[in-house]
Design a protein around this motif. Structure first.
Motif, PDB file in Angstrom:
ATOM      1  N   ALA A 103     -50.846 -47.083  -0.703  1.00 17.38           N
ATOM      2  CA  ALA A 103     -50.967 -45.700  -0.866  1.00 17.38           C
ATOM      3  C   ALA A 103     -52.515 -45.023  -0.577  1.00 17.38           C
ATOM      4  CB  ALA A 103     -50.443 -45.102  -1.953  1.00 17.38           C
ATOM      5  N   ARG A 104     -52.489 -44.298   0.267  1.00 18.64           N
ATOM      6  CA  ARG A 104     -53.813 -43.471   0.124  1.00 18.64           C
ATOM      7  C   ARG A 104     -54.090 -42.494  -1.129  1.00 18.64           C
ATOM      8  NH1 ARG A 104     -56.316 -42.920   5.100  1.00 18.64           N
ATOM      9  NH2 ARG A 104     -56.863 -40.746   4.713  1.00 18.64           N
ATOM     10  N   MET A 105     -54.929 -42.512  -1.779  1.00 17.13           N
ATOM     11  CA  MET A 105     -54.956 -42.293  -3.219  1.00 17.13           C
ATOM     12  C   MET A 105     -56.424 -41.238  -3.228  1.00 17.13           C
ATOM     13  SD  MET A 105     -54.615 -44.063  -6.977  1.00 17.13           S
ATOM     14  CE  MET A 105     -55.828 -45.372  -6.415  1.00 17.13           C
ATOM     15  N   LEU A 106     -55.982 -39.887  -3.427  1.00 18.37           N
ATOM     16  CA  LEU A 106     -57.205 -38.875  -4.040  1.00 18.37           C
ATOM     17  C   LEU A 106     -57.099 -39.098  -5.449  1.00 18.37           C
ATOM     18  CD1 LEU A 106     -59.260 -36.979  -3.489  1.00 18.37           C
ATOM     19  CD2 LEU A 106     -57.332 -35.157  -3.402  1.00 18.37           C
ATOM     20  N   ALA A 127     -59.057 -37.172   1.637  1.00 16.68           N
ATOM     21  CA  ALA A 127     -58.163 -36.362   2.709  1.00 16.68           C
ATOM     22  C   ALA A 127     -56.973 -37.096   3.209  1.00 16.68           C
ATOM     23  CB  ALA A 127     -58.661 -35.697   4.009  1.00 16.68           C
ATOM     24  N   GLN A 128     -55.818 -36.144   3.695  1.00 16.49           N
ATOM     25  CA  GLN A 128     -54.527 -37.015   4.004  1.00 16.49           C
ATOM     26  C   GLN A 128     -53.955 -37.931   3.052  1.00 16.49           C
ATOM     27  OE1 GLN A 128     -55.963 -38.389   7.894  1.00 16.49           O
ATOM     28  NE2 GLN A 128     -54.961 -36.720   8.994  1.00 16.49           N
ATOM     29  N   ALA A 129     -54.009 -37.489   1.848  1.00 17.20           N
ATOM     30  CA  ALA A 129     -53.571 -38.383   0.684  1.00 17.20           C
ATOM     31  C   ALA A 129     -52.022 -38.406   0.488  1.00 17.20           C
ATOM     32  CB  ALA A 129     -54.103 -37.861  -0.774  1.00 17.20           C
ATOM     33  N   ASP A 130     -51.739 -39.659  -0.014  1.00 15.87           N
ATOM     34  CA  ASP A 130     -50.311 -39.916  -0.355  1.00 15.87           C
ATOM     35  C   ASP A 130     -50.023 -39.323  -1.604  1.00 15.87           C
ATOM     36  OD1 ASP A 130     -49.487 -41.047   2.308  1.00 15.87           O
ATOM     37  OD2 ASP A 130     -50.521 -43.034   1.664  1.00 15.87           O
ATOM     38  N   PHE A 131     -50.845 -39.668  -2.525  1.00 12.96           N
ATOM     39  CA  PHE A 131     -50.927 -39.214  -4.009  1.00 12.96           C
ATOM     40  C   PHE A 131     -52.172 -38.692  -4.244  1.00 12.96           C
ATOM     41  CE2 PHE A 131     -47.951 -42.800  -3.649  1.00 12.96           C
ATOM     42  CZ  PHE A 131     -46.979 -42.724  -4.495  1.00 12.96           C
ATOM     43  N   GLN A 151     -54.251 -30.737  -1.019  1.00 17.95           N
ATOM     44  CA  GLN A 151     -53.488 -32.028  -0.790  1.00 17.95           C
ATOM     45  C   GLN A 151     -52.013 -32.127  -1.245  1.00 17.95           C
ATOM     46  OE1 GLN A 151     -54.755 -34.989   0.947  1.00 17.95           O
ATOM     47  NE2 GLN A 151     -55.942 -33.114   1.735  1.00 17.95           N
ATOM     48  N   LEU A 152     -51.690 -31.364  -2.403  1.00 13.01           N
ATOM     49  CA  LEU A 152     -50.466 -31.458  -3.033  1.00 13.01           C
ATOM     50  C   LEU A 152     -49.628 -30.496  -1.961  1.00 13.01           C
ATOM     51  CD1 LEU A 152     -51.146 -31.331  -6.764  1.00 13.01           C
ATOM     52  CD2 LEU A 152     -50.391 -33.328  -5.366  1.00 13.01           C
ATOM     53  N   ARG A 153     -50.039 -29.454  -1.645  1.00 13.86           N
ATOM     54  CA  ARG A 153     -49.317 -28.619  -0.751  1.00 13.86           C
ATOM     55  C   ARG A 153     -49.040 -28.985   0.653  1.00 13.86           C
ATOM     56  NH1 ARG A 153     -48.822 -23.133  -2.322  1.00 13.86           N
ATOM     57  NH2 ARG A 153     -49.182 -22.470  -0.258  1.00 13.86           N
ATOM     58  N   GLY A 154     -49.960 -30.247   0.876  1.00 14.50           N
ATOM     59  CA  GLY A 154     -49.768 -30.548   2.256  1.00 14.50           C
ATOM     60  C   GLY A 154     -48.927 -31.885   2.089  1.00 14.50           C
ATOM     61  N   GLY A 155     -48.139 -32.094   0.836  1.00 14.01           N
ATOM     62  CA  GLY A 155     -47.161 -33.260   0.989  1.00 14.01           C
ATOM     63  C   GLY A 155     -47.413 -34.376   0.042  1.00 14.01           C
ATOM     64  N   ALA A 156     -48.704 -34.513  -0.593  1.00 22.00           N
ATOM     65  CA  ALA A 156     -49.084 -35.472  -1.440  1.00 22.00           C
ATOM     66  C   ALA A 156     -48.371 -35.379  -2.935  1.00 22.00           C
ATOM     67  CB  ALA A 156     -50.583 -35.414  -1.752  1.00 22.00           C
ATOM     68  N   ARG A 157     -47.963 -36.618  -3.492  1.00 21.98           N
ATOM     69  CA  ARG A 157     -47.389 -36.523  -4.687  1.00 21.98           C
ATOM     70  C   ARG A 157     -48.467 -36.461  -5.805  1.00 21.98           C
ATOM     71  NH1 ARG A 157     -42.855 -41.168  -3.930  1.00 21.98           N
ATOM     72  NH2 ARG A 157     -44.454 -42.008  -2.493  1.00 21.98           N
TER      73      ARG A 157
END
Length: 284
Positions: A103-106, A127-131, A151-157
């Protein structure tokens, strides 16, 4: 939360001292129970000495690693091995590496947790984080809030270490915690947490039991917070004793708890137990 006392099966409610004497293992909270910021609380050293290798500290702390916390406790005169410390922040990072290794993590966290995540191979991104993983970030500000929210509004959990709003500070003060940051992030993004790792969720307490090689029925949780320590313990079938100023507390301090004759055991009401099972099913 509705809590009721429970007897030992013979109609009598055992005292705190009697229950502690019978306990094989302890899971002990940290802030507000053993320490307050950089000061040990009365009875902390005595409790840890009495139980020696039969305890583990389980805390919603989300700034330290176990090794760093062990050094901090040593400076307070409390000698605790890192293996006896389970912390929400470190466990969250380890969970991500174990269950979501690619996972890509911020990560919004202390430098200590940032280094820990990097050292075990987590992929940290801006950027482009999965979480989005939120801990008690000492550099939390409006700019970081905006980055995480988008990032959350772009789909990250959103994965959060713990939901505590604060923990006790010196002189009756409070210290803001991760839950306060979470409230701001949820408000800004409109995205609810996907998962919260810390108490009262089961992950930390189950890890504590695993390290002790213990059974829930023979383990007592000692803490200061009904909504994290008591609720987390009771949903796993463990007895709980509270210290501090909560209405359900058996004693003000650990020292007093060790000597009290007050009945300590609680169970959740049937209605509250059903809510707990519903809320935490996804976290088990």
């Amino acid at each position: 939360m509705s809590i009721a006392t429970t007897s030992n099966g013979n109609g009598a409610i055992p005292s705190a001292g009697a229950s502690l004497a019978r306990a094989r293992h302890l899971i002990v909270d940290l802030d507000g129970t053993l320490i307050r910021e950089d000061e040990p609380l009365e009875g902390a050293a005595e409790l840890l000495t009495r139980f020696r290798d039969r305890y583990v500290i389980v805390s919603n702390n989300s700034t330290h690693t176990a090794r760093g916390m062990a050094r901090r406790l040593a400076r307070m005169g409390l000698k605790v091995e890192p293996e006896h410390i389970v912390l929400a922040g470190e466990q969250t990072i380890d969970y991500m590496r174990r269950d979501h290794p690619h996972a890509r993590m911020l990560l919004a966290a202390s430098p200590v947790l940032q280094r820990h995540a990097f050292s075990i191979g987590c992929e940290l991104v801006k950027a482009q984080a999965d979480f989005v993983v939120l801990a008690l970030d000492p550099h939390f500000n409006r700019a970081r809030l905006g980055t995480m929210a988008n990032q959350l509004r772009g789909g990250a959990r959103l994965l959060v270490t713990n939901s505590d709003d604060n923990h006790p500070g010196p002189g009756g003060t409070v210290v803001p915690e991760t839950g306060a940051l979470m409230a701001a992030l949820v408000s800004a993004s409109g995205v609810a947490p996907w998962r919260i790792i810390g108490k009262p969720g089961p992950l930390l307490l189950e890890e504590g039991l695993r390290r002790l090689g213990a059974q829930a029925a023979s383990t007592i949780v000692i803490g200061d917070n009904p909504s994290t320590d008591a609720l987390g313990a009771l949903q796993l079938g463990m007895r709980c004793m509270l210290v501090g100023n909560a209405p359900q507390a058996e004693a003000k301090t650990l020292a007093a708890l060790l000597r009290t004759d007050a009945p300590p055991q609680y169970r959740l009401s049937d209605s509250t137990s059903k809510v707990c099972r519903s809320v935490f099913t996804d976290f088990s």
